[in-house]
Design a protein around this motif. Structure first.
Motif, PDB file in Angstrom:
ATOM      1  N   PRO A   1      51.722  38.823  38.493  1.00 56.05           N
ATOM      2  CA  PRO A   1      50.811  38.747  39.642  1.00 56.05           C
ATOM      3  C   PRO A   1      50.700  40.050  40.422  1.00 56.05           C
ATOM      4  O   PRO A   1      49.713  40.273  41.113  1.00 56.05           O
ATOM      5  N   SER A   2      51.713  40.924  40.309  1.00 54.29           N
ATOM      6  CA  SER A   2      51.616  42.195  41.028  1.00 54.29           C
ATOM      7  C   SER A   2      50.475  43.049  40.481  1.00 54.29           C
ATOM      8  O   SER A   2      49.858  43.814  41.219  1.00 54.29           O
ATOM      9  N   ALA A   3      50.171  42.899  39.170  1.00 56.83           N
ATOM     10  CA  ALA A   3      49.026  43.615  38.602  1.00 56.83           C
ATOM     11  C   ALA A   3      47.728  43.086  39.202  1.00 56.83           C
ATOM     12  O   ALA A   3      46.805  43.853  39.500  1.00 56.83           O
ATOM     13  N   TYR A   4      47.657  41.765  39.383  1.00 60.20           N
ATOM     14  CA  TYR A   4      46.461  41.163  40.000  1.00 60.20           C
ATOM     15  C   TYR A   4      46.291  41.660  41.431  1.00 60.20           C
ATOM     16  O   TYR A   4      45.183  42.034  41.847  1.00 60.20           O
ATOM     17  N   LEU A   5      47.383  41.675  42.191  1.00 61.81           N
ATOM     18  CA  LEU A   5      47.307  42.132  43.577  1.00 61.81           C
ATOM     19  C   LEU A   5      46.876  43.584  43.650  1.00 61.81           C
ATOM     20  O   LEU A   5      46.095  43.969  44.526  1.00 61.81           O
ATOM     21  N   SER A   6      47.389  44.410  42.726  1.00 68.00           N
ATOM     22  CA  SER A   6      47.028  45.818  42.731  1.00 68.00           C
ATOM     23  C   SER A   6      45.535  46.003  42.514  1.00 68.00           C
ATOM     24  O   SER A   6      44.891  46.840  43.165  1.00 68.00           O
ATOM     25  N   LYS A   7      44.953  45.220  41.599  1.00 69.07           N
ATOM     26  CA  LYS A   7      43.525  45.340  41.336  1.00 69.07           C
ATOM     27  C   LYS A   7      42.676  44.704  42.441  1.00 69.07           C
ATOM     28  O   LYS A   7      41.625  45.212  42.804  1.00 69.07           O
ATOM     29  N   ALA A   8      43.149  43.584  42.973  1.00 67.50           N
ATOM     30  CA  ALA A   8      42.359  42.861  43.967  1.00 67.50           C
ATOM     31  C   ALA A   8      42.374  43.538  45.332  1.00 67.50           C
ATOM     32  O   ALA A   8      41.350  43.604  46.021  1.00 67.50           O
ATOM     33  N   LEU A   9      43.543  44.058  45.734  1.00 64.14           N
ATOM     34  CA  LEU A   9      43.686  44.633  47.061  1.00 64.14           C
ATOM     35  C   LEU A   9      43.647  46.153  47.071  1.00 64.14           C
ATOM     36  O   LEU A   9      43.323  46.757  48.090  1.00 64.14           O
TER      37      LEU A   9
END
Length: 442
Positions: free
Chosen positions: A303-311
């Motif tokens: 999920p940290s990869a998702y957060l990096s791309k989303a935020l």
């Protein structure tokens, strides 16, 4: 985010690097459980254990500096193989020697992690190689899998160590010192496996400079409407770093070092020691606890990869690291093992969710040909900052005040986040624009 697409496209070198970090962190997970207790079993005092850890980190800093700074000239594969041989040698020395100075020299010139975290030249060179092999739009996912395998390895090593020590001690009636020595033999075996793996890396991991790459960077600069300092062919700087790097790196490095300064006061080896002495936790109990913490830590990489791309990477760092610092700080105020274990699990759930965003941040804003040096400087700076804490932690332990290490650690993390938020939030927009370009891994 496209985890499965990145996984399918990952090439042989990327998968070897994933396996490499899994084996290495499994070794660190093994020794992290016993390092402090092993030194104590040899009659070394708590203050001297703190000095031992500080000197180990200083030695690691110096050696990592030379190996990472010249990795591109020596060859990244050669540096990784050399580091693995150093890892093997230190494991063998710890398995067969009891002399403080000999062990210290093996820890300094070999690769022993006093924190259970990354040490030596591996991380910088592997991160640079992955950046070299992966386009920007796939980096969060590829780094997320890298973090997943790293923490999964640490989890396996922690569990294996706890089970092995209690089996040898309780079932085979080995004394604890002998058990700990055998653990270091297993560590050396993992190093041997890792060395064998490094032999299969291809030349694609190495840096190269050619006209095609320069043209690609020029097109990217035109698309983004900006100039890219990495195209400067001869930076007027002693360190050979471009103007952009000289401008951004010192400020980011100061923030990351402040975070690591706090971590040095309470690394995992001292957390193990604190739990053992305060709650009389068994080796199996510690192994299971750290298997759980490392497992949730492992899962959180995705999920940290998702957060990096989303935020954006800076916001993602803040969103995960601030709660992590708070969870760790409050542990100092609990005397119940279940509550301490609960907040430790919360801490590990969020503690490394900033790693992928930080990797994305550095590899996206720094010139491609300088990434090895940049990652080396950052990891060396972080290791150097950790050198300060263990001396004081040993004294805190001797005075039965080890719990204050949690407060110092959490406080430094929160302060680092505040400085990051006030200086670097604007960079997220630039990085997200780069990631919007759809490219495949070749």
């Amino acid at each position: 985010m496209h985890l499965l697409k990145s996984l399918r496209q990952s090439n042989r070198d990327i998968r070897i690097l994933w396996t490499s970090v899994f084996l290495r962190m499994a070794g660190y997970g093994l020794t992290n459980q016993v390092l402090t207790l092993y030194l104590e079993s040899l009659g070394i005092s708590e203050p001297n254990i703190g000095i031992f850890m500080t000197l180990t980190l200083i030695g690691d800093t110096v050696i990592s500096y030379f190996l990472t700074w010249y990795a591109d000239q020596i060859g990244r594969r050669r540096v990784m193989m050399l580091g693995t041989l150093m890892m093997y040698g230190s494991g063998m020395v710890f398995a067969f020697s009891s002399h403080f100075v000999v062990l210290l020299l093996a820890a300094i010139f070999g690769v022993i992690s006093p924190s259970g975290d990354e040490t030596g030249p591996f991380k910088s060179v592997e991160e640079a190689s992955i950046a070299h092999l992966t386009p920007e739009n796939h980096r969060p996912e590829i780094y997320a899998f890298y973090g997943l395998f790293a923490t999964a390895g640490a989890a396996l090593g922690s569990l294996l160590c706890g089970l092995l020590v209690d089996y040898m001690n309780l079932q085979l009636d080995y004394d604890l010192e002998r058990c700990y020595r055998i653990i270091f033999l297993v560590y050396a075996f993992f190093a041997f496996l890792k060395f064998s793996l490094m032999l299969f890396l291809t030349p694609k991991c190495e840096i190269y400079f050619d006209a095609e790459r320069e043209e690609e960077l020029t097109e990217e600069a035109a698309l983004l409407g900006e100039t890219i300092p990495e195209l400067e062919t001869a930076p007027e700087d002693y360190f050979g770093l471009s103007e952009r790097t000289r401008h951004l790196l010192p400020r980011l490095l100061a923030i990351f070092m402040l975070d690591s300064l706090g971590y040095g006061f309470m690394p995992s080896a001292w957390v193990v020691y604190y739990l053992k002495k305060t709650f009389l936790t068994t080796a199996t109990g510690l192994g299971i606890l750290f298997f759980i913490t490392n497992s949730v830590d492992s899962i959180s990489a995705l999920p940290s990869a998702y957060l990096s791309k989303a935020l954006g990477p800076v916001k993602a760092i803040l969103f995960t690291q601030a709660p992590s610092g708070a969870f760790f700080l409050v542990i100092a105020f609990f005397n119940n093992f279940k509550l301490v274990a609960f907040f430790l699990i919360l801490y590990y759930t969020t503690s490394t969710m900033d790693v992928v965003p930080r990797q994305v941040l550095l590899t996206s804003i720094m010139p491609r040909e300088e990434i090895t040096k940049v990652m080396g400087i950052v990891n060396i700076g972080k290791t150097f900052a950790r050198c300060i804490g263990p001396i004081f932690t040993g004294k805190l332990a001797a005075g039965n005040n080890l719990r204050f290490g949690f407060v110092i650690n959490g406080g430094c993390v929160l302060l680092a986040d505040l400085i990051l938020a006030t200086n670097f939030l604007h960079i997220d927009a630039e990085i997200r624009q780069k990631e919007s370009r759809d490219q495949d891994i070749t």
